[in-house]
Motif scaffolding. Structure first.
Motif, PDB file in Angstrom:
ATOM      1  N   THR A 131       0.535  -4.670   0.139  1.00 19.71           N
ATOM      2  CA  THR A 131       0.395  -3.717   1.110  1.00 19.71           C
ATOM      3  C   THR A 131      -0.397  -4.210   2.209  1.00 19.71           C
ATOM      4  N   MET A 132      -1.983  -4.621   1.799  1.00 12.74           N
ATOM      5  CA  MET A 132      -2.960  -4.963   2.523  1.00 12.74           C
ATOM      6  C   MET A 132      -2.372  -6.154   3.418  1.00 12.74           C
ATOM      7  N   ILE A 133      -1.854  -7.234   2.499  1.00 17.92           N
ATOM      8  CA  ILE A 133      -1.532  -8.507   3.403  1.00 17.92           C
ATOM      9  C   ILE A 133      -0.365  -8.028   4.520  1.00 17.92           C
ATOM     10  N   ARG A 134       0.252  -7.406   4.207  1.00 24.16           N
ATOM     11  CA  ARG A 134       1.668  -6.977   5.031  1.00 24.16           C
ATOM     12  C   ARG A 134       0.954  -6.309   6.422  1.00 24.16           C
ATOM     13  N   SER A 135       0.005  -5.572   6.012  1.00 23.92           N
ATOM     14  CA  SER A 135      -0.604  -4.482   7.038  1.00 23.92           C
ATOM     15  C   SER A 135      -1.515  -5.409   8.034  1.00 23.92           C
ATOM     16  N   ARG A 136      -1.960  -6.425   7.419  1.00 20.48           N
ATOM     17  CA  ARG A 136      -2.874  -7.132   8.244  1.00 20.48           C
ATOM     18  C   ARG A 136      -1.951  -7.874   9.219  1.00 20.48           C
ATOM     19  N   GLN A 137      -0.972  -8.536   8.862  1.00 18.70           N
ATOM     20  CA  GLN A 137       0.123  -8.879   9.731  1.00 18.70           C
ATOM     21  C   GLN A 137       0.580  -8.117  10.862  1.00 18.70           C
TER      22      GLN A 137
END
Length: 450
Positions: A131-137
């Motif tokens: 979720t953290m990686i996707r939210s950064r994008q």
């Protein structure tokens, strides 16, 4: 012995509340061995992921010990946390963290976590990194100047907290809508600083211990470069900065001690005058109370180290117009002067540390040479110097009378006389070189020369 052990278990609980916990921001319960303090309050300190803590009311009087996993009230649903503190010390921690009990109704502890609660909690926890990686994008696509550093799911999986770092205010209303559509959970945004982010992530500092922000610090004080300059610390940004890219918090730890000692030392701006030179402050040793002065303002030239008492004495003499001969006292003149080594190691040979290879002596084959070598080695002992000199003199051909024997290999054979030139004459014994012809003795002729 068993009675004492049972008393200790009853006072500290089965898990031992006096033991240090391995989690972040752990607190040592120094009141755990007092029975009255154990039941002084119904509030319990519960810790969640990383450094997030909360204080909950145990209305049901559930027997809780340090380390128990409990389900607590959340909005909405429930959350899963670990009990880190019980008893009277919880009230001190609430006062320290400015947690008020009167304004709002306290949240409650539901129960000790069941296996179903733990399974749901582990499923939600497994989705945090993705979720953290996707939210950064998503934040980058929206053009927001922010960095999402961590994501924490609630114990029941119905809510997610996004921790972000930003220099100013960020309008993330559109971001919340996109995140809710992608992850189908309730979104909560929390802005933190760089030091708080380092505390949540954790790590090991250059001192070899756990980061202070992750182990015991709860509030952060601004650190200025003047604190490092006041302690004579090298102003290298790579050494002064911590893992959060800010100045290290430990720079402030000893500033007060340095300030107290600095009051007992002379000012660094004062220049000392002698009859021959002018000295400027170069460095100060706070612990020894010694000051080093140089004749140049920038580099170390003719440095002299003297005590603070001597500096005050010279300052008093300079105010009266008196210039001493040297900075050192008369009975120590020249003792503290340290010569400056101007040798450059780059000028040395690169192979100066290589081992020296010794040349091996060639041995001409034959048992006789080996025997001679063994005899020579046996004679090379302490106390055999005269014996070795005598043996070497006897083995020389010119010291022996009579004919000189020939060697098979041809070495050492004297040149033959063809009759045109007289054979060389040698002196024997202690006869003088310039003596008469009758006193000189010629060596006998060889059969080959005749």
């Amino acid at each position: 012995m068993d009675f004492v052990q049972n008393m200790g278990n009853s006072a500290m609980g089965p898990r031992g509340c006096c033991k240090h916990s391995k989690g972040k921001l752990s607190t040592y319960n120094w009141l755990c061995d007092i029975p009255e303090a154990e039941h002084a309050t119904d509030y319990v300190e519960v810790q969640f992921k990383n450094t997030r803590k909360g204080y909950y009311l145990n209305e049901a009087k559930i027997p809780l010990n340090k380390g128990d996993i409990v389900a607590v009230e959340a909005n909405p649903g429930h959350d899963i946390g670990t009990v880190t503190l019980t008893g009277k010390l919880v009230l001190f921690q609430m006062r320290k963290n400015n947690v008020r009990q009167d304004n709002t109704a306290p949240k409650k502890i539901y129960r000790i976590a069941k296996p179903g609660d733990l399974e749901r909690y582990e499923e939600a926890k497994a989705k945090e990194h993705e979720t953290m990686i996707r939210s950064r994008q998503i934040a980058a696509d929206l053009g927001l100047s922010m960095k999402i550093g961590d994501v924490e799911y609630q114990g029941d999986g119905n809510k997610a907290i996004f921790y972000y770092i930003a220099e100013g205010r960020v309008d993330f209303r559109q971001l919340i809508k996109v995140l809710a559509e992608n992850f189908h959970v309730r979104i909560e945004m929390k802005q933190i600083g760089a030091r708080q982010e380092a505390g949540r992530i954790g790590g090991i500092g250059p001192c070899g211990r756990q980061l202070c922000c992750a182990s015991w610090m709860t509030n952060f004080v601004s650190v200025a470069t003047d604190a490092a300059r006041f302690q004579d610390i090298s102003m290298n940004p790579q050494k002064l900065a911590g893992q959060c890219a800010k100045l290290k918090c430990c720079i402030n730890y000893e500033v007060d001690a340095y300030a107290e000692v600095q009051k007992q030392l002379p000012s660094r701006k004062i220049v000392l005058e002698t009859k021959d030179r002018t000295y400027y402050h170069f460095k100060t040793d706070i612990f020894k109370k010694e000051l080093t002065y140089s004749t140049d303002k920038v580099i170390a030239a003719n440095i002299v180290t003297i005590s603070a008492a001597r500096v005050f004495e010279i300052i008093g003499l300079n105010k009266k117009g008196i210039k001493p001969d040297t900075l050192e006292p008369e009975h120590l003149a020249g003792a503290n002067t340290k010569p400056i080594d101007t040798h450059d190691i780059l000028d040395d040979s690169v192979s100066r540390f290589d081992p020296v290879k010794k040349k091996k002596k060639k041995r001409s084959g034959g048992g006789k040479n080996n025997t001679d070598t063994e005899q020579t080695g046996a004679n090379n002992k302490p106390g055999n110097e005269n014996q070795r000199a005598r043996m070497s003199a006897e083995m020389r051909p010119e010291t022996k009378g009579g004919n000189v024997p020939r060697r098979k290999n041809g070495r050492g054979t004297p040149p033959r006389n063809n009759g045109n030139t007289p054979p060389p004459k040698k002196n024997e014994g202690n006869a003088p070189k310039n003596g008469s012809a009758s006193e000189r003795k010629t060596s006998p002729k060889r059969p080959s020369d005749e």
